[in-house]
Design a protein around this motif. Structure first.
Motif, PDB file in Angstrom:
ATOM      1  N   ILE A  62       0.869  -1.172   0.000  1.00  0.00           N
ATOM      2  CA  ILE A  62       0.000   0.000   0.000  1.00  0.00           C
ATOM      3  C   ILE A  62       0.906   1.222   0.000  1.00  0.00           C
ATOM      4  CG2 ILE A  62      -1.767   1.281   1.272  1.00  0.00           C
ATOM      5  CD1 ILE A  62      -2.521  -1.470   2.567  1.00  0.00           C
ATOM      6  N   ARG A  63       0.714   2.071  -0.975  1.00  0.00           N
ATOM      7  CA  ARG A  63       1.556   3.263  -1.123  1.00  0.00           C
ATOM      8  C   ARG A  63       0.778   4.504  -0.681  1.00  0.00           C
ATOM      9  NH1 ARG A  63       2.689  -0.225  -5.272  1.00  0.00           N
ATOM     10  NH2 ARG A  63       4.866  -0.791  -5.456  1.00  0.00           N
ATOM     11  N   ILE A  64       1.488   5.366   0.064  1.00  0.00           N
ATOM     12  CA  ILE A  64       0.889   6.596   0.573  1.00  0.00           C
ATOM     13  C   ILE A  64       1.772   7.768   0.153  1.00  0.00           C
ATOM     14  CG2 ILE A  64       0.154   7.853   2.647  1.00  0.00           C
ATOM     15  CD1 ILE A  64       0.008   5.111   4.078  1.00  0.00           C
ATOM     16  N   GLY A  65       1.147   8.816  -0.363  1.00  0.00           N
ATOM     17  CA  GLY A  65       1.912  10.000  -0.747  1.00  0.00           C
ATOM     18  C   GLY A  65       1.046  11.008  -1.467  1.00  0.00           C
ATOM     19  N   ARG A  66       1.715  12.024  -2.025  1.00  0.00           N
ATOM     20  CA  ARG A  66       1.021  13.112  -2.707  1.00  0.00           C
ATOM     21  C   ARG A  66       0.679  12.781  -4.160  1.00  0.00           C
ATOM     22  NH1 ARG A  66       4.920  16.954  -2.055  1.00  0.00           N
ATOM     23  NH2 ARG A  66       5.219  17.142  -4.287  1.00  0.00           N
ATOM     24  N   ALA A  67       1.418  11.860  -4.784  1.00  0.00           N
ATOM     25  CA  ALA A  67       1.179  11.508  -6.188  1.00  0.00           C
ATOM     26  C   ALA A  67      -0.142  10.758  -6.337  1.00  0.00           C
ATOM     27  CB  ALA A  67       2.327  10.663  -6.726  1.00  0.00           C
ATOM     28  N   THR A  68      -0.793  10.953  -7.461  1.00  0.00           N
ATOM     29  CA  THR A  68      -2.109  10.360  -7.681  1.00  0.00           C
ATOM     30  C   THR A  68      -2.062   8.859  -7.954  1.00  0.00           C
ATOM     31  OG1 THR A  68      -2.016  10.975 -10.006  1.00  0.00           O
ATOM     32  CG2 THR A  68      -3.130  12.508  -8.508  1.00  0.00           C
ATOM     33  N   ASP A  69      -0.863   8.288  -8.179  1.00  0.00           N
ATOM     34  CA  ASP A  69      -0.777   6.837  -8.399  1.00  0.00           C
ATOM     35  C   ASP A  69      -0.654   6.046  -7.097  1.00  0.00           C
ATOM     36  OD1 ASP A  69       1.822   7.683  -7.864  1.00  0.00           O
ATOM     37  OD2 ASP A  69       2.743   6.355  -9.349  1.00  0.00           O
ATOM     38  N   ASN A  70      -0.714   6.707  -5.946  1.00  0.00           N
ATOM     39  CA  ASN A  70      -0.679   6.029  -4.648  1.00  0.00           C
ATOM     40  C   ASN A  70      -2.047   5.456  -4.305  1.00  0.00           C
ATOM     41  OD1 ASN A  70       2.074   6.523  -3.575  1.00  0.00           O
ATOM     42  ND2 ASN A  70       1.475   8.669  -3.824  1.00  0.00           N
ATOM     43  N   ALA A  87       1.872  19.848   1.715  1.00  0.00           N
ATOM     44  CA  ALA A  87       3.181  20.268   1.205  1.00  0.00           C
ATOM     45  C   ALA A  87       4.335  19.476   1.820  1.00  0.00           C
ATOM     46  CB  ALA A  87       3.375  21.761   1.460  1.00  0.00           C
ATOM     47  N   VAL A  88       4.172  18.953   3.032  1.00  0.00           N
ATOM     48  CA  VAL A  88       5.269  18.221   3.688  1.00  0.00           C
ATOM     49  C   VAL A  88       5.298  16.740   3.298  1.00  0.00           C
ATOM     50  CG1 VAL A  88       5.393  19.789   5.664  1.00  0.00           C
ATOM     51  CG2 VAL A  88       3.900  17.786   5.779  1.00  0.00           C
ATOM     52  N   VAL A  89       4.276  16.271   2.587  1.00  0.00           N
ATOM     53  CA  VAL A  89       4.197  14.864   2.169  1.00  0.00           C
ATOM     54  C   VAL A  89       4.886  14.713   0.814  1.00  0.00           C
ATOM     55  CG1 VAL A  89       2.631  12.981   1.537  1.00  0.00           C
ATOM     56  CG2 VAL A  89       2.072  14.462   3.461  1.00  0.00           C
ATOM     57  N   SER A  90       5.794  13.744   0.720  1.00  0.00           N
ATOM     58  CA  SER A  90       6.487  13.464  -0.538  1.00  0.00           C
ATOM     59  C   SER A  90       5.527  12.810  -1.525  1.00  0.00           C
ATOM     60  CB  SER A  90       7.672  12.531  -0.301  1.00  0.00           C
ATOM     61  OG  SER A  90       8.617  13.134   0.534  1.00  0.00           O
ATOM     62  N   ARG A  91       5.905  12.867  -2.804  1.00  0.00           N
ATOM     63  CA  ARG A  91       5.061  12.240  -3.825  1.00  0.00           C
ATOM     64  C   ARG A  91       4.870  10.756  -3.530  1.00  0.00           C
ATOM     65  NH1 ARG A  91       5.569  12.138  -8.980  1.00  0.00           N
ATOM     66  NH2 ARG A  91       7.726  11.492  -9.032  1.00  0.00           N
ATOM     67  N   HIS A  92       5.913  10.067  -3.112  1.00  0.00           N
ATOM     68  CA  HIS A  92       5.856   8.671  -2.660  1.00  0.00           C
ATOM     69  C   HIS A  92       6.503   8.657  -1.279  1.00  0.00           C
ATOM     70  CE1 HIS A  92       5.605   8.287  -7.089  1.00  0.00           C
ATOM     71  NE2 HIS A  92       4.625   7.473  -6.741  1.00  0.00           N
ATOM     72  N   HIS A  93       5.691   8.764  -0.246  1.00  0.00           N
ATOM     73  CA  HIS A  93       6.202   9.015   1.102  1.00  0.00           C
ATOM     74  C   HIS A  93       6.387   7.737   1.939  1.00  0.00           C
ATOM     75  CE1 HIS A  93       6.826  12.282   4.158  1.00  0.00           C
ATOM     76  NE2 HIS A  93       6.841  11.197   4.912  1.00  0.00           N
ATOM     77  N   VAL A  94       5.411   6.855   1.918  1.00  0.00           N
ATOM     78  CA  VAL A  94       5.441   5.660   2.776  1.00  0.00           C
ATOM     79  C   VAL A  94       4.906   4.469   1.993  1.00  0.00           C
ATOM     80  CG1 VAL A  94       4.430   4.559   4.827  1.00  0.00           C
ATOM     81  CG2 VAL A  94       5.114   6.919   4.932  1.00  0.00           C
ATOM     82  N   GLU A  95       5.501   3.304   2.267  1.00  0.00           N
ATOM     83  CA  GLU A  95       4.930   2.049   1.771  1.00  0.00           C
ATOM     84  C   GLU A  95       4.637   1.157   2.953  1.00  0.00           C
ATOM     85  OE1 GLU A  95       6.740   1.244  -2.675  1.00  0.00           O
ATOM     86  OE2 GLU A  95       7.311  -0.082  -1.054  1.00  0.00           O
ATOM     87  N   LEU A  96       3.495   0.516   2.910  1.00  0.00           N
ATOM     88  CA  LEU A  96       3.163  -0.536   3.870  1.00  0.00           C
ATOM     89  C   LEU A  96       3.275  -1.835   3.084  1.00  0.00           C
ATOM     90  CD1 LEU A  96       0.032   1.052   5.541  1.00  0.00           C
ATOM     91  CD2 LEU A  96       2.367   1.052   6.370  1.00  0.00           C
ATOM     92  N   ARG A  97       4.130  -2.733   3.540  1.00  0.00           N
ATOM     93  CA  ARG A  97       4.338  -4.003   2.834  1.00  0.00           C
ATOM     94  C   ARG A  97       3.977  -5.162   3.746  1.00  0.00           C
ATOM     95  NH1 ARG A  97      10.230  -3.154   0.065  1.00  0.00           N
ATOM     96  NH2 ARG A  97       9.641  -1.349  -1.177  1.00  0.00           N
ATOM     97  N   ARG A  98       3.198  -6.069   3.173  1.00  0.00           N
ATOM     98  CA  ARG A  98       2.838  -7.274   3.923  1.00  0.00           C
ATOM     99  C   ARG A  98       4.036  -8.213   3.918  1.00  0.00           C
ATOM    100  NH1 ARG A  98      -2.733 -10.206   3.385  1.00  0.00           N
ATOM    101  NH2 ARG A  98      -3.028  -8.330   2.208  1.00  0.00           N
ATOM    102  N   ALA A  99       4.386  -8.703   5.086  1.00  0.00           N
ATOM    103  CA  ALA A  99       5.477  -9.666   5.241  1.00  0.00           C
ATOM    104  C   ALA A  99       4.910 -10.839   6.040  1.00  0.00           C
ATOM    105  CB  ALA A  99       6.673  -9.036   5.955  1.00  0.00           C
ATOM    106  N   GLY A 100       4.387 -11.845   5.355  1.00  0.00           N
ATOM    107  CA  GLY A 100       3.721 -12.950   6.038  1.00  0.00           C
ATOM    108  C   GLY A 100       2.427 -12.459   6.660  1.00  0.00           C
ATOM    109  N   LEU A 101       2.335 -12.573   7.969  1.00  0.00           N
ATOM    110  CA  LEU A 101       1.139 -12.104   8.683  1.00  0.00           C
ATOM    111  C   LEU A 101       1.300 -10.692   9.225  1.00  0.00           C
ATOM    112  CD1 LEU A 101       0.226 -15.350  10.641  1.00  0.00           C
ATOM    113  CD2 LEU A 101      -0.867 -14.438   8.595  1.00  0.00           C
ATOM    114  N   GLN A 102       2.457 -10.104   8.996  1.00  0.00           N
ATOM    115  CA  GLN A 102       2.716  -8.774   9.540  1.00  0.00           C
ATOM    116  C   GLN A 102       2.792  -7.749   8.419  1.00  0.00           C
ATOM    117  OE1 GLN A 102       6.387  -9.461  11.632  1.00  0.00           O
ATOM    118  NE2 GLN A 102       5.315  -9.929  13.524  1.00  0.00           N
TER     119      GLN A 102
END
Length: 153
Positions: free
Chosen positions: A26-34, A41-56
């Protein structure tokens, strides 16, 4: 299932939420492809990724202004149910809610990693240590015949 909730910057009350059932990233950021688009203004175009790793789930910072938990910058951390992180030091805050069954399964699996207990035929408990012990095989009537032919017993 994972739910992300954008919190009000002052009151910490929910403003908006997003639910994801089958995504592994799951991608979070300012860009519309997230998956989650935040206009700040303080959020990067691609700021955070949430990645599933097994059950976490892992929270991975990609933003130039950083991602923070409890006021400390993070690079990558394991997400727990209810955790809040902010995009940039004073940016939007997001709370993570993990499905209750997912948390329960993860908890149960962690318990099994430490100790495995199975009932034996007598109803006693067998520990993981008992399972790794060699089991003596019963002597068969063929063993004397095999020994005569030079096979070890």
């Amino acid at each position: 299932m994972i739910t992300l909730t954008l919190l009000h910057p002052i009151k910490s009350t929910p403003i908006q939420s997003w639910k994801f059932d089958n995504e592994s990233v799951i991608r979070i950021g300012r860009a519309t492809d997230n998956n989650v688009v935040l206009y700040s203004a303080v959020v990067s175009r691609h700021h955070v990724e949430l990645r599933r790793a097994g059950l976490q789930w892992k929270i991975i910072n990609l933003g130039t202004n950083g991602t923070y938990m409890k006021g400390s910058p993070i690079t990558q951390v394991t997400a727990e149910d209810g955790v809040i992180f902010s995009l940039a030091r004073s940016g939007p805050q997001i709370q993570i809610h993990l499905a209750k069954y997912q948390s329960k399964i993860s908890s149960d699996l962690q318990k099994l990693e430490f100790e495995m207990r199975l009932p034996d035929r007598d109803g006693d408990t067998v520990t993981a240590e008992d399972v790794t012990k060699p089991i003596p095989l019963p002597q068969t009537s063929l063993e004397p015949e095999l020994a005569k032919k030079g096979y070890p017993s």
